[in-house]
Design a protein around this motif. Structure first.
Motif, PDB file in Angstrom:
ATOM      1  N   HIS A   1       1.045   4.235  -2.686  1.00  0.00           N
ATOM      2  CA  HIS A   1       1.037   5.774  -2.601  1.00  0.00           C
ATOM      3  C   HIS A   1       1.972   6.351  -3.430  1.00  0.00           C
TER       4      HIS A   1
ATOM      5  N   HIS B   1       0.979  -1.146   0.087  1.00  0.00           N
ATOM      6  CA  HIS B   1      -0.046  -0.038   0.083  1.00  0.00           C
ATOM      7  C   HIS B   1       0.887   1.322   0.132  1.00  0.00           C
TER       8      HIS B   1
ATOM      9  N   SER C   1       0.352   9.624   5.633  1.00  0.00           N
ATOM     10  CA  SER C   1      -1.098   9.306   5.453  1.00  0.00           C
ATOM     11  C   SER C   1      -1.518   9.193   6.974  1.00  0.00           C
TER      12      SER C   1
ATOM     13  N   ASP D   1      -6.974   6.813   0.069  1.00  0.00           N
ATOM     14  CA  ASP D   1      -6.628   5.722  -0.141  1.00  0.00           C
ATOM     15  C   ASP D   1      -7.799   5.332  -1.759  1.00  0.00           C
TER      16      ASP D   1
HETATM   17 ZN    ZN Z   1      -3.231   4.936   2.476  1.00  0.00          ZN
END
Ligand code: ZN
Ligand code: KG4
Length: 347
Positions: A115, A111, A136, A316
């Motif tokens: 990003h 993840h 984040s 997200d």
């Molecule tokens: Zn995230």
């Protein structure tokens, strides 16, 4: 033949699916979960259940708005780590099932790397190697990216993430979760010079936000009196509430300015140390208008070329998973069907 990647993101409280055709994002559908609002934070078990409800309609919508049949999909990409384990499991099992049923490869995506790769979605792309400040709700990192599949962490937070610092401050101010966007909103109306919060002295390129958080707590408990950062709480609850109500915009602007300066001073240091001047932002906090503005201004001052993903690719989303999946597909970097999701952030 086209390379078509169908991607699934389910690491936290957004169920998202996207389609990438030959390196271009052709759909990105995001279902947010309102069920958490009344709890003041994400409730993991409720998040997993909501993912189960959303995943089929979200994938269907991503395919249909991309005008894409399941039979033309080349591979399935999914978020493997980090995140809430129950949430990750829903996306992982769904991706595995599709991969098995369609007999196409499975691609496991990190993840936080995704990003960073969100910066390669737009046609105006940074050149390698570039630096990325990823901010984040759970992570704060400065990453050096040498190719779409090769990146390393130069610095990261030793305690809270930048998003957490925003959200926890918002909670202290009595604002609902997630408070980051609200602090941003009120900060735009306030005077950022009004209150001073300390800048932590952390070595290297690492970050810390816990000291700032504590100083904000003491500041509020003293209703902004001269005993600013002392651990003696003089104000009654009533006085604290009154102080917040009368000074909300200035408090938000001052806190936001400090969080932004902590982030950007380290980014400046990273650019000086590496000599890299193509610099990106990523992650949910890069939606913050104060950070975006100060980042662009710093870029102009130090002759950087600056990049920020479009708003929908900052928070997200599965488009960033699809884009990362596309680059992994080009390198035949596929996962076995027994791959497991992981809550942990290491890569
Ligand atoms: Zn995230
Ligand atoms: O990347 P993200 O969507 O989810 C994680 O992977 O954590 O980031 C969510 C974080 C939350 O802490 C939220 O408050 C913060 O991003 N955020 C903002 C803004 N928009 C989202 N923080 C400050 N200002 C904003 N405009």
């Amino acid at each position: 033949m086209s390379i078509v990647i169908l991607a699934i993101e389910s690491s936290c409280d957004e169920t998202s699916a996207a389609v990438c055709r030959d390196g271009v994002i052709v759909s990105n559908v995001i279902a947010t979960q309102s069920v958490h609002e009344k709890y003041g934070g994400v409730v993991p078990e409720l998040a997993s259940r909501a993912h189960m409800q959303h995943i089929v309609p979200v994938v269907d919508q991503a395919l249909s708005s991309a005008n894409c049949q399941l039979s033309s999909v080349s591979a399935i990409a999914f978020t493997q780590a980090p995140g809430l384990i129950g949430s990750l499991l829903v996306g992982t099992q769904f991706a595995k099932s599709l991969s098995l049923a369609l007999d196409i490869p499975l691609i496991a995506v990190h993840h936080m790397q995704a990003h960073v790769i969100a910066n390669l979605i737009d046609h105006n792309k940074p050149e390698f190697p570039f630096l990325c400040l990823t901010v984040s709700g759970g992570h704060t990192q400065i990453v050096m990216c040498e190719s779409p599949t090769q990146m390393s962490i130069l610095g990261e937070t030793i305690d809270d993430a930048a998003g957490e610092a925003f959200d926890k401050t918002a909670k202290m101010l009595g604002l609902p979760y997630p408070g980051g966007p609200l602090i941003d909103k009120y900060a735009q109306l306030g005077n950022a010079e009004r209150f001073k919060f300390p800048e932590p002295q952390i070595p290297d390129l690492n970050f810390s936000f816990s000291g700032v958080k504590t100083s904000i707590l003491y500041f509020l408990k003293n209703a902004g009196t001269s005993l600013l950062f002392k651990e003696q709480f003089l104000a009654s609850e009533e006085e604290q509430k009154k102080f917040i109500a009368e000074n909300l915009n200035d408090i938000c602007a001052s806190v936001q300015q400090r969080i932004v300066s902590i982030l950007l001073n380290k980014l400046k240091k990273a650019s000086i140390q590496t000599g890299i001047k193509h610099i990106c932002l990523a992650g949910g906090v890069s939606a913050n208008s104060g950070l975006r503005k100060a980042f662009v201004e710093m870029g102009e001052k130090y002759h950087w070329k600056t990049f920020i993903p479009a708003f929908e690719y900052c928070t997200d989303n599965a488009a960033m998973i699809a884009m990362t999946g596309y680059y992994k597909y080009l390198e035949n970097d596929f996962a076995a069907l027994n791959v497991q999701p992981s809550a942990r952030a290491e890569w």
